[in-house]
Design a protein around this motif. Structure first.
Motif, PDB file in Angstrom:
ATOM      1  N   THR A  22       7.663  65.509  14.169  1.00 12.86           N
ATOM      2  CA  THR A  22       7.991  65.329  12.751  1.00 12.86           C
ATOM      3  C   THR A  22       9.278  64.526  12.605  1.00 12.86           C
ATOM      4  O   THR A  22       9.356  63.618  11.764  1.00 12.86           O
ATOM      5  CB  THR A  22       8.136  66.697  12.051  1.00 12.86           C
ATOM      6  N   ALA A  23      10.265  64.825  13.431  1.00 15.03           N
ATOM      7  CA  ALA A  23      11.535  64.091  13.374  1.00 15.03           C
ATOM      8  C   ALA A  23      11.338  62.615  13.706  1.00 15.03           C
ATOM      9  O   ALA A  23      11.917  61.737  13.059  1.00 15.03           O
ATOM     10  CB  ALA A  23      12.554  64.723  14.320  1.00 15.03           C
ATOM     11  N   VAL A  24      10.490  62.318  14.680  1.00 20.76           N
ATOM     12  CA  VAL A  24      10.238  60.927  15.068  1.00 20.76           C
ATOM     13  C   VAL A  24       9.458  60.194  13.984  1.00 20.76           C
ATOM     14  O   VAL A  24       9.759  59.053  13.640  1.00 20.76           O
ATOM     15  CB  VAL A  24       9.470  60.872  16.417  1.00 20.76           C
ATOM     16  N   LEU A  25       8.460  60.867  13.430  1.00 23.58           N
ATOM     17  CA  LEU A  25       7.561  60.220  12.472  1.00 23.58           C
ATOM     18  C   LEU A  25       8.126  60.160  11.059  1.00 23.58           C
ATOM     19  O   LEU A  25       7.778  59.259  10.295  1.00 23.58           O
ATOM     20  CB  LEU A  25       6.213  60.947  12.437  1.00 23.58           C
ATOM     21  N   GLY A  26       8.927  61.144  10.699  1.00 24.27           N
ATOM     22  CA  GLY A  26       9.401  61.208   9.317  1.00 24.27           C
ATOM     23  C   GLY A  26       8.300  61.626   8.356  1.00 24.27           C
ATOM     24  O   GLY A  26       8.366  61.351   7.160  1.00 24.27           O
ATOM     25  N   ARG A  79       5.133  53.868  13.458  1.00 24.10           N
ATOM     26  CA  ARG A  79       5.760  55.023  14.128  1.00 24.10           C
ATOM     27  C   ARG A  79       4.717  55.922  14.770  1.00 24.10           C
ATOM     28  O   ARG A  79       4.931  56.442  15.865  1.00 24.10           O
ATOM     29  CB  ARG A  79       6.614  55.810  13.134  1.00 24.10           C
ATOM     30  N   VAL A  80       3.573  56.112  14.079  1.00 20.94           N
ATOM     31  CA  VAL A  80       2.504  56.931  14.652  1.00 20.94           C
ATOM     32  C   VAL A  80       2.000  56.289  15.942  1.00 20.94           C
ATOM     33  O   VAL A  80       1.828  56.962  16.964  1.00 20.94           O
ATOM     34  CB  VAL A  80       1.349  57.131  13.638  1.00 20.94           C
ATOM     35  N   ALA A  81       1.781  54.972  15.909  1.00 21.27           N
ATOM     36  CA  ALA A  81       1.292  54.253  17.091  1.00 21.27           C
ATOM     37  C   ALA A  81       2.292  54.338  18.238  1.00 21.27           C
ATOM     38  O   ALA A  81       1.912  54.586  19.386  1.00 21.27           O
ATOM     39  CB  ALA A  81       0.999  52.799  16.739  1.00 21.27           C
ATOM     40  N   ALA A  82       3.585  54.141  17.937  1.00 20.50           N
ATOM     41  CA  ALA A  82       4.611  54.189  18.986  1.00 20.50           C
ATOM     42  C   ALA A  82       4.687  55.576  19.612  1.00 20.50           C
ATOM     43  O   ALA A  82       4.771  55.719  20.840  1.00 20.50           O
ATOM     44  CB  ALA A  82       5.968  53.780  18.411  1.00 20.50           C
TER      45      ALA A  82
END
Length: 166
Positions: A22-26, A79-82
């Motif tokens: 969640t923190a990475v994706l926002g 961001r999801v892909a990364a």
């Protein structure tokens, strides 16, 4: 034959928690699971952490449910892909991205009410209004923009259908 169905997009990891995802994706998930957790209502011990965006809205066809889920995620595709790539490539990780369709087919006279149905006198649509006949939930198509999202994120499509008519 009543149909109950839902769609979700999930990222899974054996090492990265759903909180970290969640923190990475926002993007806030609708549901999460914690690897190895025990819950009284769910005695299964999940093998991985899972971050999920879900559509369980009754009365929508599968492709409409997919649109609801992906409409939330498309602005964050990069961001999801990364993150999906990071989870997949991490040593010993085996992380994964999945778009899942889950459908339950019930007998027409099943005593359990199917999602969205009120009773034998009618059907309550997604907007809460009574409509004379339930929508046809059989058949669906995966649109090109959905396939492009799956390709961009490296996600697989998993369709589970359960015959509960017996």
């Amino acid at each position: 034959m009543p149909v109950e169905q839902y769609v979700y997009f999930a990222l899974s990891s054996t090492h990265m928690s759903a909180q970290e995802m969640t923190a990475v994706l926002g993007v806030e998930p609708d549901e999460t699971s914690v690897r190895g957790s025990r819950r009284a209502a769910q005695p299964v011990r999940p093998a991985c952490h899972r971050w999920k965006v879900v559509c369980r809205e009754p009365g929508l066809a599968v492709d409409e449910q997919i649109d609801r889920v992906l409409d939330r995620l498309r602005p964050h595709t990069g961001r999801v892909a990364a993150l999906a790539r990071q989870l997949e490539e991490a040593p010993g990780e085996g992380g994964s991205a999945v778009l899942a369709v889950v459908r339950y087919f019930r007998a027409a006279d099943d005593s359990e009410t199917s999602a969205g149905r009120t009773d034998s006198d009618g059907y309550r649509g997604p907007d809460g209004m009574d409509v004379p006949h339930p929508p046809n939930l059989f058949g669906w198509a995966l649109q090109r923009d959905a396939m492009e999202f799956l390709l961009a994120t490296g996600a697989v499509l998993d369709v589970d259908e359960y015959d509960l008519t017996r």
